[in-house]
Scaffold this motif. Structure first.
Motif, PDB file in Angstrom:
ATOM      1  N   UNK A   1      -3.954 -12.461  -2.259  1.00 37.48           N
ATOM      2  CA  UNK A   1      -2.555 -12.100  -1.998  1.00 37.48           C
ATOM      3  C   UNK A   1      -1.809 -11.948  -3.329  1.00 37.48           C
TER       4      UNK A   1
ATOM      5  N   UNK B   1     -12.504 -10.735  -1.691  1.00 37.67           N
ATOM      6  CA  UNK B   1     -13.129  -9.495  -1.236  1.00 37.67           C
ATOM      7  C   UNK B   1     -14.183  -8.970  -2.216  1.00 37.67           C
TER       8      UNK B   1
ATOM      9  N   UNK C   1      -7.891  -6.037  -3.703  1.00 36.80           N
ATOM     10  CA  UNK C   1      -7.466  -7.349  -4.186  1.00 36.80           C
ATOM     11  C   UNK C   1      -8.682  -8.276  -4.198  1.00 36.80           C
TER      12      UNK C   1
ATOM     13  N   UNK D   1       6.928   1.110   6.553  1.00 34.65           N
ATOM     14  CA  UNK D   1       6.045   0.119   7.160  1.00 34.65           C
ATOM     15  C   UNK D   1       4.837   0.802   7.782  1.00 34.65           C
ATOM     16  N   UNK D   2       4.657   2.080   7.506  1.00 37.18           N
ATOM     17  CA  UNK D   2       3.677   2.866   8.251  1.00 37.18           C
ATOM     18  C   UNK D   2       2.466   3.305   7.439  1.00 37.18           C
ATOM     19  N   UNK D   3       2.302   2.786   6.234  1.00 38.00           N
ATOM     20  CA  UNK D   3       1.081   3.107   5.500  1.00 38.00           C
ATOM     21  C   UNK D   3      -0.090   2.393   6.183  1.00 38.00           C
ATOM     22  N   UNK D   4      -1.097   3.140   6.612  1.00 38.59           N
ATOM     23  CA  UNK D   4      -2.240   2.453   7.235  1.00 38.59           C
ATOM     24  C   UNK D   4      -2.874   1.479   6.239  1.00 38.59           C
ATOM     25  N   UNK D   5      -3.422   0.363   6.733  1.00 37.60           N
ATOM     26  CA  UNK D   5      -4.011  -0.641   5.838  1.00 37.60           C
ATOM     27  C   UNK D   5      -4.958  -0.021   4.807  1.00 37.60           C
TER      28      UNK D   5
ATOM     29  N   UNK E   1      -2.261  -7.917  10.167  1.00 37.50           N
ATOM     30  CA  UNK E   1      -2.333  -6.476  10.478  1.00 37.50           C
ATOM     31  C   UNK E   1      -3.554  -5.804   9.883  1.00 37.50           C
ATOM     32  N   UNK E   2      -4.252  -6.509   8.995  1.00 46.02           N
ATOM     33  CA  UNK E   2      -5.488  -5.954   8.451  1.00 46.02           C
ATOM     34  C   UNK E   2      -6.683  -6.354   9.315  1.00 46.02           C
TER      35      UNK E   2
ATOM     36  N   UNK F   1      -4.483 -17.327   1.557  1.00 43.76           N
ATOM     37  CA  UNK F   1      -3.266 -17.567   0.783  1.00 43.76           C
ATOM     38  C   UNK F   1      -2.326 -18.558   1.465  1.00 43.76           C
TER      39      UNK F   1
END
Lengths: 227, 227, 227
Positions: free
Chosen positions: B100, C185, B54, B19-23, C153-154, C199
């Motif tokens: 998304x 985006x 995306x 859960x720690x990958x930076x955005x 979180x983004x 979304x």
């Protein structure tokens, strides 16, 4: 570690207990383990790799207590269960990474236990495991002196003072604040301090809809006096 | 994404890798993927939706490498596995949310693969996937110049310098510090810097019971010299 | 809570929806629940313990909506589903911790439902559950006035303005910025602001490869005008 486990034992069920133990914080891990382990089913294997000493001379151990099994470094993190069970030393293979025993020592040992191997097969008995008991409260005249042993994500201060030592009218003193011992959040207004018998059996100090650690500027190790 | 997966395939097993990958940090995701994918069982489907693009023209792809399958945006995040396998382009339905694709493109594609559909059925072959290889170390006279490619939650600096390039007596220089290449944490005192062959096969720089990124004020991209 | 569930019902499957709800943030929890619940399979039991009022007079409830069941405090967090289903009050045992109903009230109730007990068996019908609907947008002349209801979180600002109220050429105003309503985006350059139909069905404001909450210094509750 999860990959190693499911590769060796696809039916293994893995439950994360916490992602919030600060790096290397053996006391926090020990507190959480002491709180939760009994709630899990018999035959659970607890993989407790809070391991700041990986790569030092510290041993790797496994323990069995009342149907539960544990694998962990011998650094005191298993203190809550060591008095009750049997303990063995895990061998550390030559090709284990000297900095990642979670993957190369503890996960494989957990798999062996999960597959049904008895504890005794995993290594020789350990009679002198390291213990690092959480600090104990002491009586000082008519007062009890304890400390904060954990701060949860809500900012609640969890002390080591047994809930049954408090009585109607008791108060807890921390820094310059005095907090009445009541029952729960509903006994005070939002923003106010309250102390109560916590869900783990010791006294806790909280702020309704707020954070006691922030309001009181107190954290782990802060002295708490029960009056 | 998890709801989409279990709704379509109740027996699917889902394991969170991090859960720690930076955005939007494709390099960090790529590093983690490269480290962990081989440890998972054959037939694992890796859903790698680190997807800052995306809604741009970037494609969605699926890949197959030695029994493992991957779904991901075509933004380089699959670089660690692209050289070894087959790759197809996933179609993006008109009613997919344009922001998304995790929910509307990648999770459904993962379900199809998990149900046994062959990769080739999911879309046309891709021969020119985007690659964004992590930086490679270079030799400069008798030194090796590398960089930090990842910083873990303990603050350890993970470099791109292969562990086998270091020799007894090697040192690593970062900023103004020179760190001896030893074996593990036990070789230094608490608070001291140490370099060692990390569990991922490259040199790492750490502080025993501390954080190297903080002590050295160095992070991803910092130059590392192996001397 | 997980230990209580798997001890009572070893076959239960537990999926974490989010670890990122700020402590006690009923609105955030409600927003997330409203977004995700329908994506889960029928017969899912949603355990929604965002419970700042634990230990106050607030009731504990369970609800059933279209094959889904929910257990939660009666604090409005179930608002997204309350209009459509039946609701009962859960009893709170005398030996439940007055500060941890998640473990002692909600997890056990979830187990009972998962084992097949009908909702009606768990307690008396509730006809007046607490509702705390998220703020609704209003029309003001030719403009629509809404607010930010969630920040992901983004750093993307998620508004309460239905996506279908925007038209080609619409713009969103927040603080002193005016942001064009486009599609995704890819319609702007990295670092630029963009608004789009999110979304979840409402308008969102984002920064490509960046954070709108930081760039605009706007968060939950910020006024958004659709022009």
């Amino acid at each position: 570690m999860k990959a190693v486990i499911v590769s060796a034992l696809p039916v293994a069920r893995i439950i994360d207990i916490s992602h919030d133990v600060p790096p290397g914080d053996i006391s926090a891990a020990q507190y959480l383990l002491g709180r939760v382990w009994r709630h899990f089913p018999d035959r659970t294997i607890h993989v407790v790799v809070v391991d700041p000493g990986v790569g030092t001379a510290r041993r790797a151990i496994a323990a069995e207590v009342g149907g539960h099994r544990f694998v962990a470094p011998d650094n005191g993190v298993l203190t809550p269960v060591l008095d009750q069970g049997s303990i063995v030393e895990l061998s550390i293979s030559h090709d284990a990474s000297p900095t990642f025993h979670g993957r190369d020592v503890f996960a494989p040992a957990a798999v062996r236990l999960a597959k049904g191997e008895p504890l005794a097969v995993l290594g020789p008995v350990v009679t002198n495991p390291m213990r690092s008991p959480l600090p104990q409260p002491r009586r000082e005249g008519r007062e009890v002196v304890g400390v904060v042993v954990y701060v949860d994500r809500f900012g609640t201060l969890i002390t080591n003072i047994p809930a049954e030592w408090a009585r109607p009218g008791s108060r807890l003193r921390v820094n310059h604040a005095t907090v009445p011992a009541l029952t729960t959040f509903g006994d005070v207004n939002p923003g106010e301090l309250v102390a109560f018998a916590g869900s783990g059996g010791t006294m806790e100090i909280a702020v309704r809809d707020g954070s006691a650690t922030r309001k009181l500027d107190a954290g782990v190790g802060a002295e708490i006096r029960l009056i």
